[in-house]
Design a protein around this motif. Structure first.
Motif, PDB file in Angstrom:
ATOM      1  N   ILE A  11       0.820  -1.221   0.000  1.00  0.00           N
ATOM      2  CA  ILE A  11       0.000   0.000   0.000  1.00  0.00           C
ATOM      3  C   ILE A  11       0.854   1.273   0.000  1.00  0.00           C
ATOM      4  O   ILE A  11       0.339   2.367  -0.131  1.00  0.00           O
ATOM      5  N   ASP A  12       2.161   1.113   0.165  1.00  0.00           N
ATOM      6  CA  ASP A  12       3.013   2.305   0.084  1.00  0.00           C
ATOM      7  C   ASP A  12       4.445   1.880  -0.237  1.00  0.00           C
ATOM      8  O   ASP A  12       4.899   0.834   0.232  1.00  0.00           O
ATOM      9  N   ILE A  13       5.104   2.687  -1.046  1.00  0.00           N
ATOM     10  CA  ILE A  13       6.502   2.408  -1.393  1.00  0.00           C
ATOM     11  C   ILE A  13       7.257   3.721  -1.247  1.00  0.00           C
ATOM     12  O   ILE A  13       6.918   4.709  -1.900  1.00  0.00           O
ATOM     13  N   SER A  24       5.388  -0.685   2.560  1.00  0.00           N
ATOM     14  CA  SER A  24       4.333  -0.893   3.561  1.00  0.00           C
ATOM     15  C   SER A  24       3.331  -1.897   3.027  1.00  0.00           C
ATOM     16  O   SER A  24       2.883  -1.797   1.877  1.00  0.00           O
ATOM     17  N   LEU A  25       2.989  -2.846   3.877  1.00  0.00           N
ATOM     18  CA  LEU A  25       2.073  -3.924   3.488  1.00  0.00           C
ATOM     19  C   LEU A  25       0.852  -3.909   4.390  1.00  0.00           C
ATOM     20  O   LEU A  25       0.996  -3.904   5.622  1.00  0.00           O
ATOM     21  N   ARG A  26      -0.321  -3.890   3.767  1.00  0.00           N
ATOM     22  CA  ARG A  26      -1.547  -4.038   4.565  1.00  0.00           C
ATOM     23  C   ARG A  26      -1.891  -5.522   4.617  1.00  0.00           C
ATOM     24  O   ARG A  26      -1.977  -6.185   3.581  1.00  0.00           O
ATOM     25  N   MET A  27      -2.055  -6.020   5.840  1.00  0.00           N
ATOM     26  CA  MET A  27      -2.328  -7.443   6.009  1.00  0.00           C
ATOM     27  C   MET A  27      -3.680  -7.803   5.398  1.00  0.00           C
ATOM     28  O   MET A  27      -4.649  -7.057   5.516  1.00  0.00           O
ATOM     29  N   ILE A  28      -3.712  -8.951   4.718  1.00  0.00           N
ATOM     30  CA  ILE A  28      -4.978  -9.480   4.195  1.00  0.00           C
ATOM     31  C   ILE A  28      -5.381 -10.683   5.055  1.00  0.00           C
ATOM     32  O   ILE A  28      -6.439 -10.708   5.648  1.00  0.00           O
ATOM     33  N   ASP A  29      -4.476 -11.651   5.128  1.00  0.00           N
ATOM     34  CA  ASP A  29      -4.766 -12.871   5.875  1.00  0.00           C
ATOM     35  C   ASP A  29      -3.546 -13.259   6.711  1.00  0.00           C
ATOM     36  O   ASP A  29      -2.513 -13.601   6.135  1.00  0.00           O
ATOM     37  N   PRO A  66       5.374  -3.330  16.711  1.00  0.00           N
ATOM     38  CA  PRO A  66       4.276  -4.304  16.815  1.00  0.00           C
ATOM     39  C   PRO A  66       2.919  -3.726  17.198  1.00  0.00           C
ATOM     40  O   PRO A  66       1.913  -4.420  17.085  1.00  0.00           O
ATOM     41  N   GLU A  67       2.882  -2.448  17.617  1.00  0.00           N
ATOM     42  CA  GLU A  67       1.571  -1.836  17.898  1.00  0.00           C
ATOM     43  C   GLU A  67       0.788  -1.697  16.599  1.00  0.00           C
ATOM     44  O   GLU A  67      -0.433  -1.637  16.607  1.00  0.00           O
ATOM     45  N   GLU A  68       1.527  -1.557  15.494  1.00  0.00           N
ATOM     46  CA  GLU A  68       0.852  -1.422  14.195  1.00  0.00           C
ATOM     47  C   GLU A  68       0.648  -2.818  13.628  1.00  0.00           C
ATOM     48  O   GLU A  68       1.566  -3.402  13.064  1.00  0.00           O
ATOM     49  N   LYS A  69      -0.532  -3.350  13.838  1.00  0.00           N
ATOM     50  CA  LYS A  69      -0.772  -4.752  13.489  1.00  0.00           C
ATOM     51  C   LYS A  69      -1.359  -4.919  12.092  1.00  0.00           C
ATOM     52  O   LYS A  69      -1.256  -5.974  11.496  1.00  0.00           O
ATOM     53  N   GLU A  70      -2.003  -3.861  11.582  1.00  0.00           N
ATOM     54  CA  GLU A  70      -2.674  -4.014  10.280  1.00  0.00           C
ATOM     55  C   GLU A  70      -1.746  -3.699   9.118  1.00  0.00           C
ATOM     56  O   GLU A  70      -1.903  -4.215   8.022  1.00  0.00           O
TER      57      GLU A  70
END
Ligand SMILES: Cc1cc2nc3c(=O)[nH]c(=O)nc-3n(C[C@H](O)[C@H](O)[C@H](O)COP(=O)(O)OP(=O)(O)OC[C@H]3O[C@@H](n4cnc5c(N)ncnc54)[C@H](O)[C@@H]3O)c2cc1C
Length: 239
Positions: A11-13, A24-29, A66-70
């Motif tokens: 979602i961001d480079i 930056s990676l937004r978690m899917i699964d 690790p607070e940023e989990k998504e």
């Protein structure tokens, strides 16, 4: 916990330097990633073997806290001709990645000691996660980060660490350049050359080293010679 297969979307480079990108990676699964600062993921990459494409894996440390989990971030150095780093540097917004997590034991041990962090290059990734997490979670452990880079064009995250050092007086930050230009007014030389003069005592100190193997070997030897117990020197060797 056994490593599990995960997926995420780019979602961001951010282009941090001529050869380092922050992805930056937004978690899917799963939609949220529970991890400990210092851990890494193992990304599926395709490499050519005897003229045929073959699936393999490359480990990359999580640079975000690790607070940023998504959303997690990676900080990746492009290695010329390297299939893994080339693939990551070629990622586009919206691309999907598969990886294994959680992996690694390079994590800060709970103790009342002061902390010494030493990084070279993108070895800063897990250490950034550790430092930001410690500071945000209210730790008051005195900590010092020494980061070795080559020259001015290789600098990144300077603003982030300088601001943290201003906000948290018990966090000290020093960057040193091994091949700076004449205009550079900061520390010069390899971290391995500077550290012997900078470390006054290893009493009540735990060390976390990350980056190239030579730096780790030299700093580890130095700290042990100064009297640090072997078990207090923690490290993650990237190559
Ligand atoms: C636990 C762990 C975590 C890691 N986390 C990160 C990370 O957060 N960011 C990151 O950039 N790399 C990280 N690495 C290194 C990464 O896994 C790959 O080794 C690197 O991206 C090279 O892979 P490649 O397929 O491009 O090249 P390969 O063909 O696998 O490697 C080519 C050569 O490049 C050298 N090399 C490997 N890594 C680097 C590097 N960072 N800088 C310069 N030369 C290198 C090695 O000597 C290797 O022989 C980590 C390694 C480990 C073991």
């Amino acid at each position: 916990m056994q490593p599990v297969k995960c997926s995420a979307e780019v979602i961001d480079i951010r282009v941090l330097t001529h050869d380092v990108k922050e992805i930056s990676l937004r978690m899917i699964d799963p939609p949220q990633l529970e991890f400990t600062a210092g851990q890494y993921i193992s990304i599926e990459v395709t490499e050519m073997k005897d003229g045929h494409p073959r699936q393999n894996n490359r480990p990359y440390s999580i640079a975000s806290s690790p607070e940023e989990k998504e959303i997690i971030t990676l900080c990746v150095n492009l290695v010329k001709g390297g299939p893994g780093s080339t693939q990551i540097h070629s990622l586009q917004m919206g691309d999907k990645l598969k990886f294994l997590y959680p992996l690694g034991y390079f994590t800060v041990k709970e103790a009342a000691t002061s902390l010494l962090f030493v990084a070279t290059g993108t070895g800063i990734a897990p250490i950034k996660s550790m430092i930001v997490h410690l500071l945000r979670s209210g730790s008051r452990r005195p900590m010092t980060l020494y980061w070795g880079l080559r020259s001015e064009i290789d600098l990144y995250y300077q603003e982030a660490f300088t601001s943290l050092a201003k906000e948290y007086p018990f966090f000290k930050y020093c960057v040193t350049l091994s091949r700076p230009t004449d205009a550079w007014t900061g520390l010069r030389g390899r971290v391995t050359t500077l550290l012997p003069g900078l470390i006054q005592t290893v009493e009540n100190l735990e060390a976390y080293l990350c980056g190239n193997g030579e730096m780790i070997k030299e700093v580890r030897t130095l700290l042990i010679e100064k009297g640090m117990p072997r078990k207090s020197v923690h490290y993650e060797k990237f190559y």
